[in-house]
Motif scaffolding. Structure first.
Motif, PDB file in Angstrom:
ATOM      1  N   TRP A 141     -34.839  16.374 -12.634  1.00 16.75           N
ATOM      2  CA  TRP A 141     -35.219  15.028 -13.038  1.00 16.75           C
ATOM      3  C   TRP A 141     -34.022  14.293 -13.655  1.00 16.75           C
ATOM      4  O   TRP A 141     -33.051  14.932 -14.078  1.00 16.75           O
ATOM      5  CB  TRP A 141     -36.386  15.056 -14.035  1.00 16.75           C
ATOM      6  N   ALA A 142     -34.104  12.982 -13.677  1.00 12.92           N
ATOM      7  CA  ALA A 142     -33.078  12.161 -14.306  1.00 12.92           C
ATOM      8  C   ALA A 142     -33.700  10.833 -14.681  1.00 12.92           C
ATOM      9  O   ALA A 142     -34.456  10.245 -13.901  1.00 12.92           O
ATOM     10  CB  ALA A 142     -31.901  11.944 -13.367  1.00 12.92           C
ATOM     11  N   ASP A 186     -38.065  15.453  -8.557  1.00 17.96           N
ATOM     12  CA  ASP A 186     -38.254  16.044  -7.233  1.00 17.96           C
ATOM     13  C   ASP A 186     -39.633  16.658  -7.025  1.00 17.96           C
ATOM     14  O   ASP A 186     -39.906  17.234  -5.972  1.00 17.96           O
ATOM     15  CB  ASP A 186     -37.153  17.057  -6.914  1.00 17.96           C
ATOM     16  N   ALA A 187     -40.508  16.521  -8.015  1.00 15.76           N
ATOM     17  CA  ALA A 187     -41.908  16.949  -7.874  1.00 15.76           C
ATOM     18  C   ALA A 187     -42.769  16.037  -8.733  1.00 15.76           C
ATOM     19  O   ALA A 187     -42.315  15.546  -9.775  1.00 15.76           O
ATOM     20  CB  ALA A 187     -42.089  18.395  -8.304  1.00 15.76           C
ATOM     21  N   LEU A 204     -43.021   8.628  -5.672  1.00 19.90           N
ATOM     22  CA  LEU A 204     -42.648   8.509  -4.259  1.00 19.90           C
ATOM     23  C   LEU A 204     -41.877   9.742  -3.841  1.00 19.90           C
ATOM     24  O   LEU A 204     -41.063  10.287  -4.601  1.00 19.90           O
ATOM     25  CB  LEU A 204     -41.783   7.274  -4.045  1.00 19.90           C
ATOM     26  N   THR A 205     -42.120  10.179  -2.609  1.00 18.72           N
ATOM     27  CA  THR A 205     -41.411  11.356  -2.095  1.00 18.72           C
ATOM     28  C   THR A 205     -40.035  10.985  -1.563  1.00 18.72           C
ATOM     29  O   THR A 205     -39.066  11.717  -1.774  1.00 18.72           O
ATOM     30  CB  THR A 205     -42.247  12.022  -0.976  1.00 18.72           C
ATOM     31  N   ILE A 209     -38.828   9.099  -6.614  1.00 19.66           N
ATOM     32  CA  ILE A 209     -38.815   8.212  -7.789  1.00 19.66           C
ATOM     33  C   ILE A 209     -40.198   8.213  -8.433  1.00 19.66           C
ATOM     34  O   ILE A 209     -41.223   8.081  -7.751  1.00 19.66           O
ATOM     35  CB  ILE A 209     -38.437   6.781  -7.394  1.00 19.66           C
ATOM     36  N   CYS A 210     -40.194   8.365  -9.762  1.00 22.44           N
ATOM     37  CA  CYS A 210     -41.420   8.255 -10.550  1.00 22.44           C
ATOM     38  C   CYS A 210     -41.325   6.966 -11.351  1.00 22.44           C
ATOM     39  O   CYS A 210     -40.321   6.718 -12.035  1.00 22.44           O
ATOM     40  CB  CYS A 210     -41.569   9.456 -11.471  1.00 22.44           C
TER      41      CYS A 210
END
Length: 212
Positions: A141-142, A186-187, A204-205, A209-210
């Motif tokens: 994550w970032a 990534d999840a 979004l896959t 992006i969250c």
């Protein structure tokens, strides 16, 4: 300016973009411009087009262009997410994208005359997540910053992993300002909490992006 722009004639050599960098508290920011043909005129006291210009310039962006962003003591080569904004001469947003790269991995770009590219550069972190079968796995994550800002990464005040039950971890982000917070993830997260209260989010896959 970035090191590869220091001695380039970015207004008159016909091929070099102007690249500049800066640091936010938790990430970096890169920008590239096609300013070929422009210069400061002392008589006009303004920038003006002094002659022929390059309709297209090409270059590369690297996370390592941001001075001081890389950790020389990191046990392994980290990855970085570049969240890109492509802007027209009038400031209109033309496109957005994200790329995950190693520190020195080049990301090629091309810019039409007076177009620009702006990138938030955020280090990819890892948090432990517990699967349904009880196993732990690493989630990358970032924190990218607030949507709708040119330098959205400046809104990220702090980021960390904090312990959760069963050996799992929270990805914790503190941000300043109101708006939609964007994260690379990534999840899909199991839950998103704002001030300890559950809130809705979208994931979004492609790209991963969250939005909160």
């Amino acid at each position: 300016p970035t090191r590869d722009s220091l001695f380039a004639d970015v207004t008159a050599d016909g091929h070099s973009p102007l690249k500049v960098w800066n640091r936010n508290r938790c990430n970096g920011v890169l920008a590239a411009f096609n300013v070929q043909g422009a210069s400061w005129d002392r008589a006009r006291r303004d920038n003006y087009m002094h002659g022929s210009h390059a309709e297209r310039v090409e270059g590369v962006l690297r996370a390592s262009d941001v001075e001081g962003l890389l950790d020389p003591l990191a046990p392994s080569a980290p990855e970085y997410v570049l969240a890109l904004l492509h802007l027209a001469p009038d400031g209109q947003l033309l496109s957005t994208s994200t790329q995950t790269l190693r520190a020195d991995q080049p990301l090629p770009f091309a810019l039409a005359h007076r177009h620009s590219l702006l990138a938030t550069v955020a280090r990819v972190r890892a948090a432990r997540a517990r699967e349904a079968d009880g196993r732990l796995r690493s989630v990358k994550w970032a924190a990218l910053g607030l949507e709708g800002m040119l330098n959205g990464g400046a809104a990220v005040v702090s980021e960390a992993e904090t312990p959760h039950a069963g050996g799992a971890e929270y990805a914790q982000v503190e941000a300043a300002g109101a708006g939609t917070l964007l994260l690379h993830c990534d999840a899909p997260p199991a839950a998103v909490l704002l001030d300890a209260r559950p809130v809705s989010y979208t994931h979004l896959t492609l790209p991963t992006i969250c939005s909160v």
